[in-house]
Every structure is written in structure tokens, then in C-alpha cells.
Design an enzyme around this catalytic site. Structure first.
Site, short mmCIF file in Angstrom:
data_model
loop_
_atom_site.label_atom_id
_atom_site.label_comp_id
_atom_site.label_asym_id
_atom_site.label_seq_id
_atom_site.Cartn_x
_atom_site.Cartn_y
_atom_site.Cartn_z
CB SER A 195 -11.57 53.51 21.70
OG SER A 195 -11.25 52.70 20.60
N GLY A 196 -9.78 50.87 22.80
CA GLY A 196 -8.60 50.08 22.46
C GLY A 196 -8.20 50.24 21.00
CG LEU A 197 -10.08 50.71 16.42
CD1 LEU A 197 -9.21 49.70 15.69
CD2 LEU A 197 -11.45 50.83 15.74
CG ASP B 235 -8.30 46.81 18.80
OD1 ASP B 235 -7.79 46.72 19.94
OD2 ASP B 235 -9.53 46.89 18.61
CG ASP C 128 -11.74 48.58 24.63
OD1 ASP C 128 -11.83 47.45 25.14
OD2 ASP C 128 -11.66 48.77 23.40
CG ASP D 261 -8.28 45.17 24.39
OD1 ASP D 261 -9.24 45.80 23.89
OD2 ASP D 261 -7.10 45.42 24.10
CD GLU E 104 -12.88 42.64 23.65
OE1 GLU E 104 -13.26 43.83 23.69
OE2 GLU E 104 -12.24 42.17 22.69
CE LYS F 197 -9.53 43.35 20.44
NZ LYS F 197 -10.36 44.28 21.24
CG ASN G 222 -11.75 46.11 15.92
OD1 ASN G 222 -12.68 46.09 15.12
ND2 ASN G 222 -11.69 46.98 16.90
CB SER G 223 -15.67 43.43 17.41
OG SER G 223 -15.33 43.33 18.76
NE ARG H 20 -16.53 44.34 23.07
CZ ARG H 20 -15.78 45.19 22.38
NH1 ARG H 20 -15.36 46.31 22.95
NH2 ARG H 20 -15.43 44.93 21.14
CG HIS I 217 -19.51 45.03 19.83
ND1 HIS I 217 -20.15 46.10 19.27
CD2 HIS I 217 -18.22 45.12 19.42
CE1 HIS I 217 -19.30 46.80 18.54
NE2 HIS I 217 -18.11 46.23 18.62
C1 SPV Z 1 -12.99 49.84 20.67
O1 SPV Z 1 -13.35 51.02 20.48
O2 SPV Z 1 -11.82 49.50 20.75
C2 SPV Z 1 -14.00 48.80 20.81
C3 SPV Z 1 -15.24 48.89 20.06
O3 SPV Z 1 -13.74 47.83 21.49
S1 SPV Z 1 -14.97 48.01 18.62
O4 SPV Z 1 -13.89 48.60 17.88
O5 SPV Z 1 -16.23 48.09 17.89
O6 SPV Z 1 -14.69 46.63 18.95
MG MG Z 2 -11.76 47.56 21.75
#
Ligand code: SPV
Ligand code: MG
Length: 302
Positions: free
Chosen positions: A49-51, A61, A88, A90, A117, A123, A125-126, A162, A193
Site C-alpha cells: 500500500s502506498g498509504l 501519501d 500500489d 500510484d 490509478e 497524487k 490519498n483518495s 484503477r 475505488h
Molecule cells: C493505498 O492503500 O495506498 C490505496 C488505497 O491506494 S487508498 O488508501 O484507499 O487510496
Molecule cells: Mg495508494
């Protein structure tokens, strides 16, 4: 997972997880230790996971870690485990050319696939400023997918496209339009997502999308939806995206505060992992055995 399946290359393992009819699960990891715990728990694949990686580095992130720094972590995660890793990636850290470099390096480092994505670099975070998110131009992002597929050497390396169309508030029709363009560009799966507290918009997406390509979801916000619902609607894969990082954060905070306040260890010893477990995770026994085989013996031996 069967022994035969484990013996497959990691890329093929990941491809099978995405393509099989039953629901698959990817669990988040952000370093070698958390990756080992994912495998130990029984999961068949890892979401790097990027986050979580950025949070564990003390960063946002927002591409504050460089892509080669992320690559290094992904390599540690892959090296620590025998199950496949979906990174991930990004936005791919730049344009189509950055994506090509990324895919080449991931293959060299034993990472089984990448998810990119359709947002802009850098980017965010979503779940941060959701509808303020800007999407990439659809053709430009499709070009990234095509470029990724064109350079992969192992035909089983997985590229997940994504779309953040729902996150950015563009609605179902735009999400479908984008997913279809990414399918035509060669994506192996679509990650749809959503930041809603219920699953209605990802279920609506799946109903329209049908079986065109496997669909991956991240139910961080709609965590109340029973997993059975995802299975019944024919989703391919569920990503539990950040729960090891968040559980570590909470545990570390409690322990740090307690030791700071109490200035002794008596009350924490029983609430932290025993040292023996740390050594077991590091496989110290294997090193001792290897030393017996390959280190010259002392006391006159050869
Ligand atoms: C991550 O885990 O970094 C994701 C999912 O991309 S989210 O944090 O929901 O964007
Ligand atoms: Mg991410």
C-alpha cells in the site's frame, strides 16, 4: 493454496488470484515484517500500500517518497515472503515512460504486479479532499497501461488499472467509460475505488460492467458490507488496504506513551511480542544452521 500453486512464479500466482471464480483477498503490508505476518496469517497475496508505506516512512501519501524508495520497500516485501505482491504504483510516478521503467524494475525485483490509478502526479490519498481530486486525461492514462503491457517480459506480470472516477465525483457512467478504455488498452483487471460508507456505487459499477475483466475493490470506507455480498456479486479481489499499518500505529502509540510515562518496562513486557518471536520471524535458526555448514570451525577444525 495448494502446494502446486505455491510453486508457480509469483506473477502466475497473482494472475490466478485475480482470475479465479472465487473471491480473493490481498492484505496490506508496508515492510518486510508486516509482509511476513500477512503470509503467516494465511493470505495468498500482498497489497503493498502506498498509504501504508508512506505513513510508515513518516511521510504523506503524496509521492513524498521517491519511486525508487518505494521500489526498495517493495523488494523487501517480496523477499520476505513466498506469496505475490501487487504494488500500489500510484499514478506510475510520471508519464508512460516512467511506467515503463517502473514495470521493468518491478519485474527485476520479484514484484508480481502493479496497480496504477488515473490521477495526476503528485497524487493525494483518495480519502483526502475527495471530490477535489483531479483525474488524468483518459487517453493519456490508457497510454500508460498500454506502455506497461508492452514492456513486461513475463506475460503473467499483472497490470491493474484503477479508476478514481467515483472518488472524484464523476459518477458511474464516467467510471464505466474509463474502465472500458483501460480494458481496451490491455489492463488485466480494473480497481474501482469508492469513498462511500456503503457499497452501492461499486455494486452498481459491477452490475453494469459484468465479466469484462476481473474487478478489484477496497472496502476501507464500506467496511460494514458483509464480504459475502462481494462474493455474490462476482468481484474478483478484495484489498484490506491499511489495517496492519493502522494496528501497528495504535499499538506503538500505546507502548511509547506507557514507557514514557512509567519509565520502566514491567507493565509492557507482557503486552509486546516476546523476543523469541522476533528471532523466529527473522529465522535465526537458519543462520545458525548455515554457520555450522559454511563457517570454518574454531578450535583446530577445518
Ligand atoms: C493505498 O492503500 O495506498 C490505496 C488505497 O491506494 S487508498 O488508501 O484507499 O487510496
Ligand atoms: Mg495508494
Amino acid at each position: 493454496m495448494s502446494v502446486t500453486s505455491r510453486a508457480l512464479p509469483k506473477t502466475s500466482q497473482l494472475r490466478r488470484l485475480l482470475q479465479r471464480p472465487e473471491l480473493s483477498f490481498l492484505m496490506e503490508a508496508h515492510n518486510g515484517l508486516s509482509a511476513k505476518l500477512v503470509e503467516e496469517a494465511g493470505f495468498e497475496g500482498i497489497w503493498a500500500s502506498g498509504l501504508s508505506i508512506s505513513a510508515s516512512l513518516g511521510l504523506r501519501d503524496s509521492n513524498e517518497a521517491s519511486w525508487t524508495q518505494v521500489l526498495e520497500i517493495a523488494e523487501f516485501i517480496s523477499d520476505a515472503t513466498t506469496i505475490p505482491v501487487l504494488l500500489d504504483g500510484d499514478t506510475g510516478y510520471g508519464n508512460f515512460n516512467s511506467v515503463r521503467r517502473l514495470v521493468r524494475k518491478l519485474e527485476q525485483r520479484g514484484v508480481a504486479g502493479v496497480c496504477i490509478e488515473d490521477k495526476l502526479f503528485p497524487k493525494m490519498n483518495s480519502f483526502v479532499r475527495g471530490s477535489g481530486q483531479q483525474l488524468a486525461e483518459i487517453g493519456e492514462f490508457a497510454g500508460k497501461i498500454e506502455a506497461a503491457k508492452a514492456v513486461q517480459r513475463d506475460s503473467d506480470f499483472v497490470v491493474v488499472a484503477r479508476t478514481e472516477a467515483l472518488i472524484a465525483g464523476h459518477g458511474l457512467a464516467e467510471a464505466l467509460r474509463r474502465a472500458e478504455a483501460y480494458r481496451q488498452a490491455g489492463a488485466d483487471a480494473i480497481l474501482i475505488h469508492s469513498a462511500q460508507a456503503d457499497a452501492s456505487e461499486v455494486l452498481a459499477f459491477k452490475a453494469e460492467w459484468g465479466e469484462r475483466l476481473p474487478v478489484v475493490i477496497v472496502p476501507t470506507k464500506y467496511y460494514r458490507t458483509p464480504t459475502q455480498v462481494f462474493a455474490e456479486h462476482g468481484f474478483s479481489t478484495v484489498i484490506w488496504a491499511n489495517h496492519l499499518m493502522r494496528s501497528a500505529l495504535q499499538a506503538m502509540r500505546i507502548t511509547a506513551t506507557r514507557i514514557f510515562t512509567e519509565q520502566h518496562l514491567r507493565n509492557v513486557e507482557d503486552s509486546v511480542a516476546p523476543m523469541a518471536e522476533v528471532f523466529e520471524l527473522q529465522d535465526e535458526d537458519e543462520l545458525a544452521e548455515a554457520e555450522r555448514r559454511w563457517l570454518p570451525r574454531r578450535n583446530g577444525g577445518h
